[in-house]
Design an enzyme around this catalytic site. Structure first.
Site, mmCIF file in Angstrom:
data_model
loop_
_atom_site.group_PDB
_atom_site.id
_atom_site.type_symbol
_atom_site.label_atom_id
_atom_site.label_comp_id
_atom_site.label_asym_id
_atom_site.label_seq_id
_atom_site.Cartn_x
_atom_site.Cartn_y
_atom_site.Cartn_z
ATOM 1 N N ASP A 256 -44.740 -4.859 -18.038
ATOM 2 C CA ASP A 256 -44.383 -5.787 -19.108
ATOM 3 C C ASP A 256 -43.603 -6.992 -18.575
ATOM 4 O O ASP A 256 -42.691 -6.838 -17.755
ATOM 5 C CB ASP A 256 -43.519 -5.031 -20.123
ATOM 6 C CG ASP A 256 -43.081 -5.904 -21.272
ATOM 7 O OD1 ASP A 256 -43.951 -6.279 -22.066
ATOM 8 O OD2 ASP A 256 -41.875 -6.213 -21.358
ATOM 9 N N GLU A 298 -48.870 -7.731 -17.120
ATOM 10 C CA GLU A 298 -48.782 -8.494 -18.372
ATOM 11 C C GLU A 298 -48.145 -9.837 -18.030
ATOM 12 O O GLU A 298 -46.929 -9.983 -18.036
ATOM 13 C CB GLU A 298 -47.959 -7.754 -19.419
ATOM 14 C CG GLU A 298 -48.097 -8.383 -20.800
ATOM 15 C CD GLU A 298 -46.882 -9.146 -21.293
ATOM 16 O OE1 GLU A 298 -47.056 -10.004 -22.169
ATOM 17 O OE2 GLU A 298 -45.757 -8.915 -20.816
HETATM 18 C C1 GLC Z 1 -43.961 -8.655 -23.462
HETATM 19 C C2 GLC Z 1 -44.380 -7.899 -24.700
HETATM 20 C C3 GLC Z 1 -43.708 -8.483 -25.897
HETATM 21 C C4 GLC Z 1 -42.219 -8.409 -25.704
HETATM 22 C C5 GLC Z 1 -41.787 -9.013 -24.365
HETATM 23 C C6 GLC Z 1 -40.409 -8.612 -24.011
HETATM 24 O O1 GLC Z 1 -44.386 -9.968 -23.473
HETATM 25 O O2 GLC Z 1 -45.768 -7.907 -24.826
HETATM 26 O O3 GLC Z 1 -44.084 -7.838 -27.076
HETATM 27 O O4 GLC Z 1 -41.588 -9.098 -26.744
HETATM 28 O O5 GLC Z 1 -42.592 -8.589 -23.294
HETATM 29 O O6 GLC Z 1 -40.380 -7.274 -23.593
#
Ligand code: GLC
Length: 617
Positions: A256, A298
């Site tokens: 993430d 991500e």
């Molecule tokens: C990522 C997640 C998102 C979250 C962010 C902080 O982008 O997909 O939902 O708000 O990380 O953890």
């Protein structure tokens, strides 16, 4: 076995650790990580060792056209971890082989950003079950022929996490787990070049903490404290967490907010080279202990930066196995709104090829908002203004442009930059929610089928967001839940409507139409080796700005995807059809012959899709 793996991955470990912590410390740190990995290897259940072996024998398992993903919040999909298994037959019906359960490790109480503020990585959220339930579910998921995907939040922890608590209690070792500044001079210097992720509800990137007597780095919400990866103890902690989750049966870890992990003054502190060195180290550790485990990056970043997460330069093939293709996602919505494929042709063909062993994760939308990542240069080449087009897309999908059937919501309107992002389910964005007549429904359902076809026919793992397979609209009550009222991303995270799901075989209903369309696409995809994820997709020459042609040259033959992105009939010139060698092909999705017109051209109905193949190159 273990020794061979250590020998294989030792150079990657060292090469990753050196730029992070220096050549002198690297060998000792590497040896320590090998110790962790060896202990995890020894504790790994036999059935998972078998899984490791199977996947080492099929290193391209993520690229197989059989891979089809589904993402859902456990509580919104099934209520409890123990009940997820009851719904595996439903997912199998859809062809799902990759199940992403949204953050379920124990989060802080109160607002926790949808679970992305973790207090304990070794426990499950109380109301969802226990670690034992997770392990049992992992086995059931594997037995159903699927892989289990979980989030690993590694940019930040909840401010209630033990590391943060100890730092607040004055333990100097834990203070260095975070980025803490005694006064504003540090934060002010960084802020000069830092963007804001949540300008609406969490402006700024630093938060004052009384107990710390300092400003702590908080890129996201003020209750999410960024950890300091410059401290090797942090890396060791996360390596150990990863190995623990792997031994419980998790197959893929979604890394993430990976872009934000390394900070450098004078930059936007995203995608620094050290991020890739860290990923390389963590990957080498997992390859030693549990090689069936893969990483998904991500990184929702500019198209030109995207490829770094799948590995460029010396990191090629050594970092994440998967990355979100957010550029494709943006271009699909852009084509539908503008009814024009020229920008997509420019932007997608401009991306350099990915390493052949890496795989895209393709998607139409996810649990997050859509950021309109259109590059100014790409827009200029096709005669558009970058800002104007981004603003058009945000307004189109909010239903503010005359003629737009979309019912999305504006997320995080940044008044300084006028940047606006978009929330909404696929059905609401495409016009199914607002459809008033059978013709409207038909148009919107056809557009949704087209959009799904692009995502399923691109190559890589297509991931559906829960509810989109039934055409679920935005949740009208999203703001009613405490803690959600400021964050309209909850509008597109509805509870799965199981009553609606009962209509899924009845094509006269919206859920039935959307679901059966998807099943048909998934079946076609699964039959086509041409869609193996190692092969690149190129956009073919644009003969009509309303028609997108995708080309994939696989050793077994060529794949040609033809997409009319408009609500009008469009022509695909006969000479082009012949040139591509598909004049006699049948549509792989429906089995129908090409819709030749009497004029020697192929005539595509509104939002038509064709998947065509040739035998041999
Ligand atoms: C990522 C997640 C998102 C979250 C962010 C902080 O982008 O997909 O939902 O708000 O990380 O953890």
């Amino acid at each position: 076995m273990l020794r061979a793996r250590v020998e294989r991955w030792w150079p990657d470990l060292l090469a990753g650790l050196t730029p992070l912590y220096g050549a002198q410390r690297a060998p000792m740190l590497a040896a320590d990580l090998v110790g962790l990995a060896s202990a995890a290897y020894a504790a790994r259940p036999d059935r998972l060792h078998v899984r490791d072996l199977e996947r080492m024998l099929r290193p391209d398992w993520l690229q197989d056209p059989e891979m089809v993903g589904y993402a859902a919040y456990t509580e919104r999909f099934a209520g409890h971890l123990r009940r997820v298994a009851d719904h595996l037959p439903y997912l199998r019906e859809l062809g799902v082989t990759y199940l992403h359960l949204m953050p379920l490790l124990r989060p802080r109480h109160g607002d926790n950003d949808g679970g992305y503020a973790v207090v304990d990585y070794r426990a499950v959220r109380e109301d969802l079950g226990t670690m034992n339930d997770l392990e049992v579910l992992a086995t059931r998921v594997h037995d159903a022929g699927m892989s289990l995907v979980l989030d690993l939040v590694l940019n930040h922890v909840a401010r209630e996490h033990e590391w943060a608590r100890r730092a607040r209690d004055g333990d100097p070792a834990y203070r260095t787990y975070f980025h803490v500044f005694p006064d504003r001079s540090g934060p002010d210097a960084y802020e000069r070049t830092l963007p804001e992720v949540f300008p609406d509800f969490a402006p700024g990137n630093f938060t004052w903490d009384d107990a710390l007597e300092g400003w702590v780095w908080t890129t996201f919400n003020e209750f999410q404290w960024d950890v300091n990866w410059g401290n090797p103890a942090v890396l060791r902690e996360y390596a150990s967490i990863i190995l623990d989750l792997a031994n419980r049966g998790v197959d893929v870890l979604r890394l993430d907010a990976i872009a934000f992990m390394w900070k450098r003054l004078g930059t936007d502190c995203q995608g620094q080279p050290e991020v890739h060195a860290i990923t390389q180290v963590l990957r080498a550790v997992t390859r030693i202990a549990c090689p069936s485990v893969a990483f998904l990056a991500e990184a929702i970043v500019a198209p030109t930066k995207l490829l770094d997460y799948l590995g460029s330069g010396s990191y090629s093939g050594k970092v994440s196995d998967l990355a979100y293709h957010n550029s494709l996602m943006v271009q699909v919505w852009s084509m539908l709104a503008s009814r024009d494929v020229r920008l997509a042709e420019r932007a997608l063909n401009g991306l350099p090829p990915k390493p052949p062993s890496a795989t895209w994760l393709t998607y139409l939308r996810c649990h997050d908002d859509i950021g309109w990542a259109v590059m100014d240069d790409d827009a200029a080449v096709v005669g558009l203004g970058g800002h104007a087009h981004r603003s058009f897309l945000a307004r189109w999908y909010a239903g503010e442009v005359p003629g737009s059937p979309a019912r999305g919501l504006v997320f995080q309107h940044n008044r300084d930059t006028d940047d606006r992002r978009t929330s909404g389910t696929a059905a609401s964005l495409v016009g199914l929610e607002s459809a008033a007549t059978p013709e409207d429904v038909d148009r919107a359902a056809s557009a949704l089928r087209l959009a799904h076809a692009m995502v399923l026919g691109w190559g890589g793992i297509p991931v559906l967001w829960s509810g989109d397979e039934l055409g679920q609209p935005n949740d009208p009550d999203w703001a009613a839940e405490p803690g959600h009222e400021d964050d309209n991303r909850w509008a597109h995270r509805p509870r799965l409507d199981w009553v609606r799901a009962e209509q899924r075989h009845d094509r006269t209903t919206v859920p039935g139409r959307v679901f059966t369309d998807l099943v048909e696409l998934v079946r076609a995809r699964t039959r086509l080796p041409h869609l193996h994820g190692s092969v690149e997709t190129r956009i073919g020459p644009v003969d009509d700005p309303g028609v997108l042609v995708t080309l994939r040259e696989h050793p077994v033959g060529r794949f040609v995807g033809v997409h009319n992105v408009t609500p009008e009939w469009r022509c695909w010139p006969g000479r082009r059809v012949h040139d591509l060698g598909v004049a006699d092909a049948e549509d792989e999705i429906t089995g129908e012959p090409l819709p030749w017109g009497g004029d020697g051209n192929v005539w595509l109905p509104p939002y038509a899709v064709l998947w065509l193949t040739t035998d041999g190159p």
